[in-house]
Design an enzyme around this catalytic site. Structure first.
Site, short mmCIF file in Angstrom:
data_model
loop_
_atom_site.label_atom_id
_atom_site.label_comp_id
_atom_site.label_asym_id
_atom_site.label_seq_id
_atom_site.Cartn_x
_atom_site.Cartn_y
_atom_site.Cartn_z
N GLU A 1 6.96 6.23 -8.72
CA GLU A 1 5.53 5.89 -8.70
C GLU A 1 4.78 6.79 -7.74
OE1 GLU A 1 4.51 1.75 -8.16
OE2 GLU A 1 6.49 1.18 -8.88
N ASN B 1 -4.23 2.34 -13.78
CA ASN B 1 -3.34 1.40 -13.10
C ASN B 1 -1.92 1.95 -13.16
OD1 ASN B 1 -2.49 -1.20 -11.96
ND2 ASN B 1 -1.54 -1.54 -13.94
N HIS C 1 1.96 0.79 -13.32
CA HIS C 1 2.78 -0.40 -13.60
C HIS C 1 4.24 -0.01 -13.39
CE1 HIS C 1 3.85 -4.25 -15.37
NE2 HIS C 1 4.76 -3.61 -16.07
N ASP D 1 -2.49 -4.75 -18.63
CA ASP D 1 -1.47 -3.75 -19.01
C ASP D 1 -1.52 -3.31 -20.48
OD1 ASP D 1 0.95 -5.46 -16.94
OD2 ASP D 1 -0.61 -4.01 -16.45
N LEU E 1 -3.79 -7.13 -8.02
CA LEU E 1 -3.22 -8.19 -8.87
C LEU E 1 -4.25 -8.99 -9.66
CD1 LEU E 1 -0.37 -9.47 -6.53
CD2 LEU E 1 -0.20 -7.94 -8.52
N LYS E 2 -5.54 -8.66 -9.50
CA LYS E 2 -6.55 -9.43 -10.24
C LYS E 2 -7.04 -8.63 -11.45
CE LYS E 2 -7.27 -12.85 -7.21
NZ LYS E 2 -6.36 -13.96 -7.36
N GLY F 1 0.79 -1.23 0.00
CA GLY F 1 0.00 0.00 0.00
C GLY F 1 0.81 1.27 0.00
N SER F 2 2.07 1.20 -0.43
CA SER F 2 2.88 2.44 -0.43
C SER F 2 2.31 3.48 -1.40
CB SER F 2 4.34 2.14 -0.74
OG SER F 2 4.49 1.74 -2.09
N ILE G 1 -9.80 -6.82 -13.65
CA ILE G 1 -11.05 -6.13 -13.34
C ILE G 1 -12.12 -6.72 -14.26
CG2 ILE G 1 -12.24 -3.90 -13.51
CD1 ILE G 1 -10.35 -4.06 -11.12
C1 GRF Z 1 3.91 -1.15 -7.26
O1 GRF Z 1 5.23 -1.42 -7.66
C2 GRF Z 1 3.04 -0.97 -8.48
O2 GRF Z 1 3.73 -0.43 -9.57
C3 GRF Z 1 2.63 -2.36 -8.80
O3 GRF Z 1 2.46 -3.01 -7.54
C4 GRF Z 1 3.27 -2.35 -6.58
C5 GRF Z 1 2.36 -1.92 -5.46
O4 GRF Z 1 3.12 -1.52 -4.41
N1 GRF Z 1 1.42 -2.38 -9.57
P1 GRF Z 1 2.37 -0.89 -3.13
O5 GRF Z 1 1.40 -1.94 -2.61
O6 GRF Z 1 1.64 0.36 -3.60
O7 GRF Z 1 3.48 -0.60 -2.16
#
Ligand code: GRF
Length: 201
Positions: free
Chosen positions: A174, A102, A104, A145, A85-86, A11-12, A88
């Site tokens: 990100e 999203n 990536h 993606d 990770l699923k 969840g960063s 939609i």
């Molecule tokens: C991130 O690297 C994002 O690019 C990918 O999954 C990771 C999620 O990290 N889709 P976090 O859970 O937001 O720390």
């Protein structure tokens, strides 16, 4: 603008959105969804008094068939996938056309697609000897993606010694790229013209 954030991991990125100064008074995270009942990112949501919902047919979870109604009742205007990770469901992609984004951790269309998530992405980048990597924010469509790219930011990885170093540098960008794109959505400054996404200054 009301948003829902979908997570599966630490969840960063969710944390970056919640604490982003540029989103203050502009965007409200109305809910956090995860396919994992005990997703670590839920802790960040709860600390910020944001409702959390698990997805799936487990007890006390929102079924995928109820998700569209749940999002509408929350008056969600933008869905943000941040480590979700699923896939939609198609019905959601259709109901929220061009309102699901999203992030990536690589420069799509390279190093994307099925199986390309988390450290696997950075291992593939490392092994290719690519000298730059970065983050991509893109629209979600029915394939992994593959949606139109909205924004990208590069990082220099010419001197890295491991995939983990790439992951660290990419994650940092990100955390600024995603709030930036969300702000541009809230300001109505994102448009699509002839298969190109335009972001006004
Ligand atoms: C991130 O690297 C994002 O690019 C990918 O999954 C990771 C999620 O990290 N889709 P976090 O859970 O937001 O720390």
């Amino acid at each position: 603008m009301n948003i829902a954030v979908f997570v599966s991991g630490i969840g960063s990125n969710l944390n970056a959105i919640i604490n982003s100064k540029e989103l203050k008074n502009l965007v409200e995270v109305k809910a956090v969804f995860s396919d994992k009942v005990d997703c670590p990112a839920f802790e960040i949501a709860r600390r910020n008094s944001i409702d959390t919902f698990c997805l799936g047919n487990k007890e006390d979870c929102v079924g995928y068939e109820q998700l569209a109604n749940q999002l509408k009742s929350l008056k969600i205007e933008l869905i943000v996938l941040a480590g979700f990770l699923k896939l939609i469901p198609h019905i959601i992609v259709r109901e929220f056309k061009n309102r699901i984004i999203n992030i990536h951790p690589a420069l799509l269309p390279s190093f994307g697609g099925k199986g390309m998530y988390g450290i696997h992405v950075h291992e593939s980048v490392f092994k290719s000897s690519a000298q730059v990597s970065g983050a991509t924010v893109h629209f979600i469509d029915e394939e992994y993606d593959k949606g139109f790219i909205i924004a990208q930011r590069c990082v220099d990885i010419s001197n890295v010694n491991s995939p983990a170093e790439i992951a660290e540098r990419v994650l940092e960008v990100e955390h600024t790229l995603l709030p930036f794109v969300i702000r541009k959505f809230a300001e109505g400054k994102i448009s699509i013209k002839e298969r190109r996404v335009l972001i006004q200054g």
